[in-house]
Write an enzyme that holds these catalytic residues in place. Structure first.
Site, PDB file in Angstrom:
ATOM      1  N   GLU A   1     -12.342  -5.162  -4.084  1.00  0.00           N
ATOM      2  CA  GLU A   1     -12.990  -3.844  -3.957  1.00  0.00           C
ATOM      3  C   GLU A   1     -12.305  -2.772  -4.807  1.00  0.00           C
ATOM      4  OE1 GLU A   1     -12.180  -5.657  -0.989  1.00  0.00           O
ATOM      5  OE2 GLU A   1     -14.219  -6.461  -0.868  1.00  0.00           O
ATOM      6  N   ASN A   2     -11.105  -3.072  -5.310  1.00  0.00           N
ATOM      7  CA  ASN A   2     -10.344  -2.046  -6.047  1.00  0.00           C
ATOM      8  C   ASN A   2     -10.944  -1.664  -7.407  1.00  0.00           C
ATOM      9  OD1 ASN A   2      -7.089  -3.081  -4.824  1.00  0.00           O
ATOM     10  ND2 ASN A   2      -8.250  -1.262  -4.271  1.00  0.00           N
TER      11      ASN A   2
ATOM     12  N   ASP B   1       0.819  -1.211   0.000  1.00  0.00           N
ATOM     13  CA  ASP B   1       0.000   0.000   0.000  1.00  0.00           C
ATOM     14  C   ASP B   1       0.856   1.266   0.000  1.00  0.00           C
ATOM     15  OD1 ASP B   1      -2.368   1.362  -0.060  1.00  0.00           O
ATOM     16  OD2 ASP B   1      -2.736   1.207   2.082  1.00  0.00           O
TER      17      ASP B   1
END
Ligand code: IPE
Ligand code: MG
Length: 229
Positions: A49-50, A2
Site C-alpha cells: 500500500e506504500n 514505523d
C-alpha cells in the site's frame, strides 16, 4: 519499522532522513538479534500500500534499497560474512511496481544466501498479508485444477506452504513501534497466535534495549493456544 517520517519531522529534517536513520537501526538490530540466536526476523520495509506515498519519497526509499543491495554485493565480493542471511518477501514478480533493477539485485542476493545456521532476516517489500494469503490460495487452486490435490484435502499446512515465509519458524512476537495500534496488513496468517508488543518509540530511536524489553515482556506472557492455564 514505523515512525521514520515523524522522527525526521521532529528534527526539522525531510522524511527521507528518517528512512536513512531507520536503515542504520535495521542493521544494528539484525546484528543484535542474530547474536541472541533468534532464528528468524521479519522487517516490514515497504508495504503493497506504500506506493500511494509522494513519488519523491517512494523514489528515495527505492534508492535506499539499491544502496543496501549494492553494499551487500560488495560484502559478498570481499567475502565479508554476516551472521544473518537476507530473504525478500512480498510480491516481487516481474512486471509489478518494484523497479526491475532492484528485482535483479535482490534475486542475486538470494542466490548467495544459503547458510542454514544463520538467522533468517526477511525484508518485506511490496508486501501485504492479504495479498500473501491470496497468493497461497491461487497456488492451491492451481493444484486442484491439476488434480494434484483435491479441495476437500486442503490443510492449514498447505496454505502455510504457499506463503512467502514457507518453511520458516512460527511467528512468536510482533513488535510495532511508533504508537500505532494496528497490524497494517503484516503477516496476517502467521500472527494468528503471536504475541504483540507495542511501543511509542519511533523506529530510528529503537535500540537493543527496546528489543530486550520486548523479549522480556514476551517471556512473561502465558501462551495457551486455546488451552487452559
Ligand atoms: C517507515 O516509517 C515505514 C515505511 C513505510 C518506510 P513511516 O514513513 O511510516 O513514518 P511515519 O509513520 O510517517 O512517522
Ligand atoms: Mg508510518
Amino acid at each position: 519499522m514505523d515512525g521514520n517520517g515523524r522522527w525526521a519531522k521532529q528534527r526539522g529534517l525531510p522524511r527521507t532522513e528518517g528512512h536513512k536513520a531507520g536503515v542504520e537501526v535495521f542493521e544494528r538490530i539484525c546484528e543484535y538479534a542474530a547474536g541472541l540466536g533468534i532464528p528468524a526476523l521479519t522487517f516490514y520495509a515497504f508495504s503493497a500500500e506504500n506506493w500511494v506515498r509522494p513519488q519523491e519519497e517512494v523514489a528515495a526509499i527505492m534508492n535506499l534499497f539499491r544502496r543496501q543491495l549494492e553494499a551487500a554485493e560488495r560484502r559478498k565480493a570481499e567475502n565479508e560474512e554476516k551472521r544473518w542471511r537476507i530473504r525478500y518477501i512480498g510480491d516481487l514478480e516481474d512486471g509489478g511496481p518494484v523497479p526491475a533493477d532492484i528485482l535483479r539485485l535482490l534475486r542475486d542476493m538470494e542466490h548467495q544466501a544459503s547458510d542454514k545456521e544463520k538467522t533468517i532476516v526477511n525484508i518485506a517489500v511490496n508486501y501485504g498479508g492479504r495479498q500473501e494469503i491470496l497468493h497461497a490460495a491461487q497456488r492451491l487452486a492451481r493444484l486442484a485444477q491439476a488434480h494434484a490435490l483435491e479441495p476437500e484435502d486442503f490443510t492449514e499446512q498447505d496454505v502455510d506452504d504457499g506463503l512467502y515465509t514457507a518453511g520458516q519458524p512460527a511467528l512468536d512476537l510482533v513488535i510495532r513501534p511508533s504508537g500505532e495500534l494496528r497490524l497494517s496488513n503484516f503477516l496476517l496468517w502467521q500472527s494468528a497466535y503471536a504475541e504483540f508488543w507495542f511501543s511509542d518509540i519511533l523506529w530510528p530511536d529503537f535500540t537493543e534495549a527496546h528489543l530486550d524489553a520486548a523479549l522480556a515482556a514476551y517471556a512473561a506472557r502465558n501462551r495457551r493456544f486455546g488451552d487452559v492455564e
